[in-house]
Write a protein that holds these residues in place. Structure first.
Motif, PDB file in Angstrom:
ATOM      1  N   LYS A 186     -32.244  21.298  -1.811  1.00 42.23           N
ATOM      2  CA  LYS A 186     -33.077  22.321  -1.793  1.00 42.23           C
ATOM      3  C   LYS A 186     -33.381  22.959  -3.517  1.00 42.23           C
ATOM      4  O   LYS A 186     -34.132  23.658  -3.799  1.00 42.23           O
ATOM      5  CB  LYS A 186     -31.994  23.728  -1.349  1.00 42.23           C
ATOM      6  CG  LYS A 186     -31.911  23.759  -0.091  1.00 42.23           C
ATOM      7  CD  LYS A 186     -31.089  24.882   0.462  1.00 42.23           C
ATOM      8  CE  LYS A 186     -30.601  25.027   1.923  1.00 42.23           C
ATOM      9  NZ  LYS A 186     -30.062  25.984   2.405  1.00 42.23           N
ATOM     10  N   ASN A 187     -32.735  22.081  -4.522  1.00 45.74           N
ATOM     11  CA  ASN A 187     -32.938  22.409  -5.966  1.00 45.74           C
ATOM     12  C   ASN A 187     -33.742  21.339  -6.281  1.00 45.74           C
ATOM     13  O   ASN A 187     -33.653  21.289  -7.602  1.00 45.74           O
ATOM     14  CB  ASN A 187     -31.613  22.652  -6.472  1.00 45.74           C
ATOM     15  CG  ASN A 187     -30.987  23.829  -6.621  1.00 45.74           C
ATOM     16  OD1 ASN A 187     -31.490  25.037  -5.785  1.00 45.74           O
ATOM     17  ND2 ASN A 187     -29.561  23.860  -6.660  1.00 45.74           N
ATOM     18  N   THR A 222     -24.409  24.767 -10.172  1.00 46.57           N
ATOM     19  CA  THR A 222     -25.768  24.518 -10.972  1.00 46.57           C
ATOM     20  C   THR A 222     -26.804  23.637 -10.132  1.00 46.57           C
ATOM     21  O   THR A 222     -27.952  23.969  -9.680  1.00 46.57           O
ATOM     22  CB  THR A 222     -25.638  23.899 -12.209  1.00 46.57           C
ATOM     23  OG1 THR A 222     -24.816  24.804 -13.149  1.00 46.57           O
ATOM     24  CG2 THR A 222     -27.065  23.606 -12.685  1.00 46.57           C
ATOM     25  N   LEU A 223     -26.034  22.721  -9.466  1.00 48.78           N
ATOM     26  CA  LEU A 223     -26.846  21.592  -8.610  1.00 48.78           C
ATOM     27  C   LEU A 223     -27.026  21.875  -7.450  1.00 48.78           C
ATOM     28  O   LEU A 223     -28.128  21.636  -6.549  1.00 48.78           O
ATOM     29  CB  LEU A 223     -26.359  20.098  -8.995  1.00 48.78           C
ATOM     30  CG  LEU A 223     -26.280  19.534 -10.269  1.00 48.78           C
ATOM     31  CD1 LEU A 223     -25.957  18.290 -10.513  1.00 48.78           C
ATOM     32  CD2 LEU A 223     -27.860  19.692 -11.214  1.00 48.78           C
ATOM     33  N   GLY A 227     -25.913  25.160  -5.639  1.00 55.27           N
ATOM     34  CA  GLY A 227     -25.834  26.311  -5.288  1.00 55.27           C
ATOM     35  C   GLY A 227     -24.452  26.663  -4.615  1.00 55.27           C
ATOM     36  O   GLY A 227     -24.448  27.743  -3.956  1.00 55.27           O
ATOM     37  N   ALA A 264     -28.438  20.221  -3.046  1.00 50.27           N
ATOM     38  CA  ALA A 264     -29.089  19.805  -4.017  1.00 50.27           C
ATOM     39  C   ALA A 264     -30.450  19.447  -3.838  1.00 50.27           C
ATOM     40  O   ALA A 264     -31.257  19.455  -4.751  1.00 50.27           O
ATOM     41  CB  ALA A 264     -28.322  18.405  -4.465  1.00 50.27           C
ATOM     42  N   ASP A 324     -30.123  19.538 -15.857  1.00 51.56           N
ATOM     43  CA  ASP A 324     -29.348  20.939 -15.876  1.00 51.56           C
ATOM     44  C   ASP A 324     -27.900  20.836 -16.144  1.00 51.56           C
ATOM     45  O   ASP A 324     -27.130  21.838 -16.047  1.00 51.56           O
ATOM     46  CB  ASP A 324     -29.627  21.490 -14.413  1.00 51.56           C
ATOM     47  CG  ASP A 324     -30.923  21.962 -13.986  1.00 51.56           C
ATOM     48  OD1 ASP A 324     -31.476  22.024 -14.856  1.00 51.56           O
ATOM     49  OD2 ASP A 324     -31.231  22.003 -12.957  1.00 51.56           O
TER      50      ASP A 324
END
Length: 506
Positions: free
Chosen positions: A65-66, A28-29, A31, A63, A4
């Motif tokens: 959560k992603n 991006t990583l 949120g 992070a 990403d």
């Protein structure tokens, strides 16, 4: 690092360069919102531990959560944090890039003018001037001494590849004195010291300024030694003051009936300074050596020992350096331990060395007079000055370093040289040690016989032993072989190896 991040870091080849990239990576990583990412950027810039701990927790949670594992997210956060120690926004970086391009162009195409301007801009900062003078030498530019006949306040290009040393860089010489000299010089060149004093306003140039000019070599154009000029200062000041007083009151000579003409006092002759004394006087006046360097004649010997020039060292290495001590200070740590700071100068650069009490105690008396000091240490970045600093592991003089590092001495002799074997044997037995001795006898133009002395007769390469061997073979040519400099300290682990082992993969 992470797929990403590819669109974010693509323009900088996968390396975090701009602050905007830190903010985009957090968005991006993990949120982050735009406002939250800006708070992260600020926290990284201020380096507050409590705030960074809070931001790390937020980043790791986002992070996770992603879909990022904790180790990977932590490694990415560490990289972002490391970058933020010296990062800029993109517009700031672009502005600096333009200035960098312009200055690089000037240095490449107009080196004489560029270096003169840079030296003038920093002529009040001795350490920077020393580094830039070394750069001028590397570029093939010659620094010509200051001169009351030709110099001006600033460093100035002269001829083809010369830069005239600026009078403004001489310590103890104020701008008012310089301007008074330049104003008087418009009438023509000065004939001698007395002529200068007769024409320059003595209210603006005092004895201290005159001595500074002499010690810096600014009056060498007259062909009189600096020692004689220093010895003549008092008589010239007195005679010039009398002349100016007479001229001001328009007194006339009792003998000619006309205005009195200046009569120079007889010169005071003094023994010329040695090169060592001349260089010492230059350092006191300029802050560095200009017409030479005391270490110039020692460079080859020091290089053979394994020393690295101060201008060539880089962070994260363990090196042996040598230089003259030009400044020293000490302080105490919070625990009350003494810590010492030495500034070394080798003619090609300057470096501050940090020496802790236990290393200092082992060193004994070093750094006194004009003898170089050798320091084995770890090079690191100096967060305060922005340059480099050396943390000492060992401090010693040249004689001690040679004695510990020498593995073999080869003496090359002509066949006609008189060297009594029994005398040589007596010297080797008197100074036993770990240095092997080899003898090379030149029998003819193309024939050399090599004699290997038994290992049991290895000697200690101490000053006393070296003096004894020189007395036995005064015409011999000497060649030393040395072991690695890291043997000066047992179990030395280079910084780059230790850091490499401590890195965590992203």
């Amino acid at each position: 690092l992470h797929p990403d991040l590819a669109p974010i870091l693509d323009e900088t080849y996968g390396v975090i360069v701009y602050q905007e990239q830190v903010m985009q990576s957090a968005q991006t990583l993990a949120g982050y919102s735009l406002g939250g990412a800006d708070l992260l950027r600020r926290a990284m810039g201020k380096k507050k531990p409590e705030e960074m701990a809070k931001q790390r927790a937020i980043f790791l949670e986002g992070a996770h959560k992603n879909g990022l594992v904790a180790d990977q997210a932590g490694a990415i956060f560490d990289l972002m944090e490391k970058f933020a120690e010296y990062g800029f926004n993109k517009s700031h970086s672009a502005a600096y890039a333009l200035v960098s391009y312009q200055t690089a162009y000037l240095k490449a195409h107009y080196p004489q003018f560029f270096m003169a301007a840079v030296l003038t801009a920093d002529m009040d900062h001795t350490d920077k001037v020393v580094a830039m003078l070394a750069e001028c030498t590397r570029m093939g530019l010659r620094i010509v001494p200051p001169s009351v006949q030709q110099g001006v306040l600033e460093f100035r290009p002269e001829g083809d590849g010369d830069i005239r040393f600026g009078l403004g860089a001489i310590k103890g010489l104020g701008r008012a004195a310089i301007q008074a000299i330049l104003d008087a010089r418009r009438e023509g060149p000065f004939l001698n010291l007395f002529d200068l004093l007769c024409r320059v306003d003595t209210q603006k140039i005092n004895r201290r300024a005159l001595e500074a000019l002499i010690r810096a070599g600014a009056m060498d154009d007259w062909g009189v030694s600096r020692a004689s000029l220093i010895a003549s200062v008092d008589s010239c000041i007195e005679a010039a003051a009398q002349f100016q007083s007479n001229r001001a009151s328009q007194q006339e000579s009792l003998f000619s009936g006309q205005e009195a003409l200046p009569v120079a006092p007889p010169p005071v002759l003094a023994e010329a300074w040695s090169l060592t004394e001349t260089l010492r006087q230059e350092r006191e006046t300029l802050g560095f050596y200009l017409s030479g360097h005391p270490m110039a004649s020692l460079r080859d010997d020091l290089a053979a020992l394994g020393t690295v020039p101060l201008g060539d060292i880089c962070s994260g290495t363990t090196v042996l350096v040598a230089g003259l001590v030009v400044a020293r200070r000490s302080t105490r740590t919070k625990r009350g331990d003494r810590i010492y700071f030495l500034t070394l100068d080798d003619g090609r650069g300057r470096l501050e060395v940090v020496i802790f009490a236990e290393v200092w105690a082992q060193a004994g008396k070093v750094g006194e007079g004009e003898e170089p000091v050798l320091v084995l240490g770890e090079v690191g970045e100096d967060s305060y000055s922005g340059g480099l600093r050396l943390s000492a592991l060992r401090v010693l003089d040249t004689a001690r370093a040679r004695e510990e590092l020498a593995t073999q001495l080869t003496l090359e002799l002509e066949i006609a040289a008189e060297l009594a074997p029994q005398d040589l044997l007596a010297v080797l037995r008197k100074y036993p040690g770990q240095t092997a001795l080899r003898l090379r006898l030149r029998v003819g133009a193309d024939i050399v016989a090599q004699l290997r002395v038994a290992e049991s007769l290895s000697f200690a390469a101490s000053p006393a032993a070296i003096a004894a061997l020189m007395a036995l073979a005064p015409t011999a040519r000497w060649r030393w072989d040395y072991r690695s400099t890291t043997s000066l300290v047992n179990n030395v682990v280079p910084l780059e190896r230790a850091r490499y082992g401590a890195r965590r993969p992203a």
